[in-house]
Design a protein around this motif. Structure first.
Motif, short mmCIF file in Angstrom:
data_model
loop_
_atom_site.label_atom_id
_atom_site.label_comp_id
_atom_site.label_asym_id
_atom_site.label_seq_id
_atom_site.Cartn_x
_atom_site.Cartn_y
_atom_site.Cartn_z
N SER A 85 -16.13 54.64 33.85
CA SER A 85 -16.64 54.22 32.50
C SER A 85 -17.35 55.12 31.80
O SER A 85 -17.30 54.94 30.32
N ARG A 86 -17.71 56.15 32.29
CA ARG A 86 -18.47 57.16 31.31
C ARG A 86 -17.93 58.76 31.62
O ARG A 86 -18.61 59.45 30.72
N ASN A 87 -17.07 59.05 32.40
CA ASN A 87 -16.47 60.38 32.46
C ASN A 87 -15.26 60.66 31.99
O ASN A 87 -14.86 61.89 31.76
N ILE A 88 -14.39 59.65 31.75
CA ILE A 88 -13.16 59.84 31.38
C ILE A 88 -12.91 59.24 29.99
O ILE A 88 -13.41 58.03 29.53
N ASP A 89 -11.78 59.71 29.20
CA ASP A 89 -11.50 59.24 27.90
C ASP A 89 -10.96 57.71 28.16
O ASP A 89 -10.16 57.58 28.88
N PRO A 90 -11.48 56.65 27.49
CA PRO A 90 -11.16 55.41 27.53
C PRO A 90 -9.64 55.33 27.38
O PRO A 90 -9.07 53.97 27.90
N THR A 91 -9.04 55.97 26.56
CA THR A 91 -7.55 55.67 26.37
C THR A 91 -6.78 56.54 27.62
O THR A 91 -5.53 56.03 27.66
N ARG A 92 -7.36 56.92 28.49
CA ARG A 92 -6.71 57.46 29.58
C ARG A 92 -6.94 56.53 30.77
O ARG A 92 -7.81 55.73 30.81
N CYS A 93 -6.01 56.46 31.99
CA CYS A 93 -6.11 55.57 32.82
C CYS A 93 -6.59 56.20 34.40
O CYS A 93 -6.05 57.18 34.40
N MET A 151 -5.48 64.21 36.29
CA MET A 151 -6.63 63.14 36.45
C MET A 151 -7.08 62.78 37.81
O MET A 151 -8.22 62.76 38.08
N TYR A 182 -9.33 65.69 38.65
CA TYR A 182 -10.70 65.43 37.96
C TYR A 182 -11.56 64.40 38.93
O TYR A 182 -12.85 64.64 39.14
#
Length: 385
Positions: free
Chosen positions: A220-228, A262, A265
């Motif tokens: 919710s806070r470390n990855i781009d919301p458009t990525r899964c 991803m 990461y």
């Protein structure tokens, strides 16, 4: 002989009665060889792997080969107790083809039977793969050198049935079709003690609660919301009785991502959170990541564009462009090494994949065979630019 629809359905039903778990597919292997032995052997060569005894590779020699085209299907079943009540239901208690690998094998046999009678232009290599559901059978075969010398594969294709797509629909997309997966095991060590004297102990359950809560903020806070990405812990083991502070906790979970970067990461951030909690709680947190061969299924852009264009233009094929799925598939490892394309075959089952009532429509088998034979003929006659 070219297998008829009736013969294909009979083969699928027999395979459905003899499901076997990963690396135990001996009856399945023997039955496949029995069926293949009835095909014309003129242009055929079979290869087996002593170190992976349930695997089976079949080469159909081309008339004027410019490339070796691979077609892969998986063989293993799942530890699921079937509830369909079919006349041809699984005869092995607690084991079922709940992911439709019986469909996958039957389609492959249908394609193979066609090219045994109609010599292809290019060499075709069929890979009947054990251990997709676990044990990374694709990676094992690759690491054993299965795809070398005459069995070298220049491009790979394979399907997965889809319970949500209408029967016979071919679904595909460029880019990632399936996510990659990684198993995560976490062992937290604090200090046990009496529930009435927490200051004398180091509560590993409290540490585990902090660990899970912080890890859930990565998405919710470390990855781009458009990525899964997905991080799920589905199993916790801790404690012996209500009035004893637990000194140890064991967690088991999974990471899923649509790209390998991803996944890497997510691993990094989980490890960093564990290091921080070790310092703040003065405890030990050991993490084991196990990806095996379950890389993201990333379709080759050039090959997949060609595949999609053919299916879209073929009036006999019902094609649908599909969204990426967070399910895992070890074909991703092979596509990481060899360019290729994975696609969906719609089977319109009322029960979902991996469920005890998974019941694919068998009409999809012949439709899958015809679509793939048509594409391979198109591919083999296509001049490279």
């Amino acid at each position: 002989m070219v297998l008829s629809e009736t013969e294909l359905i009979d083969i699928r039903r027999h395979l459905h009665t003899i499901p076997e778990l990963s690396l135990e597919e001996f009856k399945t292997h023997d039955y496949l060889k029995q069926v293949i032995s009835k095909f014309s052997q003129v242009n055929m060569e079979i290869k087996e792997l002593p170190e992976l005894p349930t695997a089976l590779l079949v080469l159909i020699k081309g008339s004027n080969p410019k490339r070796n085209i691979g077609y892969r299907c998986d063989m293993d079943a799942l530890p699921v107790n079937e509830t369909n009540g079919l006349k041809y239901a699984s005869q092995t208690k607690g084991v079922m083809h709940a992911c439709g690998h019986d469909i996958h094998m039957t389609v492959a046999l249908g394609i193979l039977s066609y090219y045994a009678e109609h010599q292809p232009k290019d060499n075709l290599i069929f890979f009947f793969q054990p251990a997709e559901e676990s044990q990374s059978g694709g990676r094992k075969a690759y690491d054993l050198g299965a795809f070398s010398k005459r069995f070298q594969v220049d491009e790979f294709y394979g399907l997965h049935d889809n319970a949500q797509l209408k029967t016979g629909v071919i679904g595909c997309r460029n880019g990632t079709l399936f996510a990659g997966t990684t198993e995560v095991n976490v062992d937290i060590k604090g200090k046990s003690g009496h529930a009435a004297y927490p200051q004398l102990a180091n509560d590993s359950i409290v540490i585990a609660a902090n660990f899970i809560e912080q890890v859930q903020t990565i998405i919710s806070r470390n990855i781009d919301p458009t990525r899964c990405g997905v991080i799920t812990f589905g199993k916790i083991e801790a404690g012996v009785i209500r009035n004893v502070i637990a000194g140890k906790v064991h967690l088991e979970g999974t990471i899923r991502g649509l790209t390998q970067s991803m996944i890497e990461y997510l691993r990094l951030r989980i490890s960093e959170i564990a290091e921080g909690l070790e310092k703040s709680f003065n405890c030990s947190i050991k993490i084991n990541f196990n990806q095996g061969g379950y890389y993201p299924v990333e379709n080759d852009p050039v090959l997949t564009k060609r595949f999609i264009e053919y299916m879209q233009q073929n009036k006999a094929v019902d094609f649908e462009e599909t969204a990426p799925a967070m399910t895992g598939e070890d074909f991703g490892y092979l596509l990481n090494k060899i360019p290729g394309t994975m696609f969906w075959l719609g089977v319109e089952s009322p029960g979902a994949l991996h469920s005890a009532d998974f019941l694919p429509h068998e009409e999809a088998i012949e439709q899958g065979v015809k679509a793939m034979v048509g594409f391979l003929n198109y591919r083999m006659n296509l001049e490279e630019k």
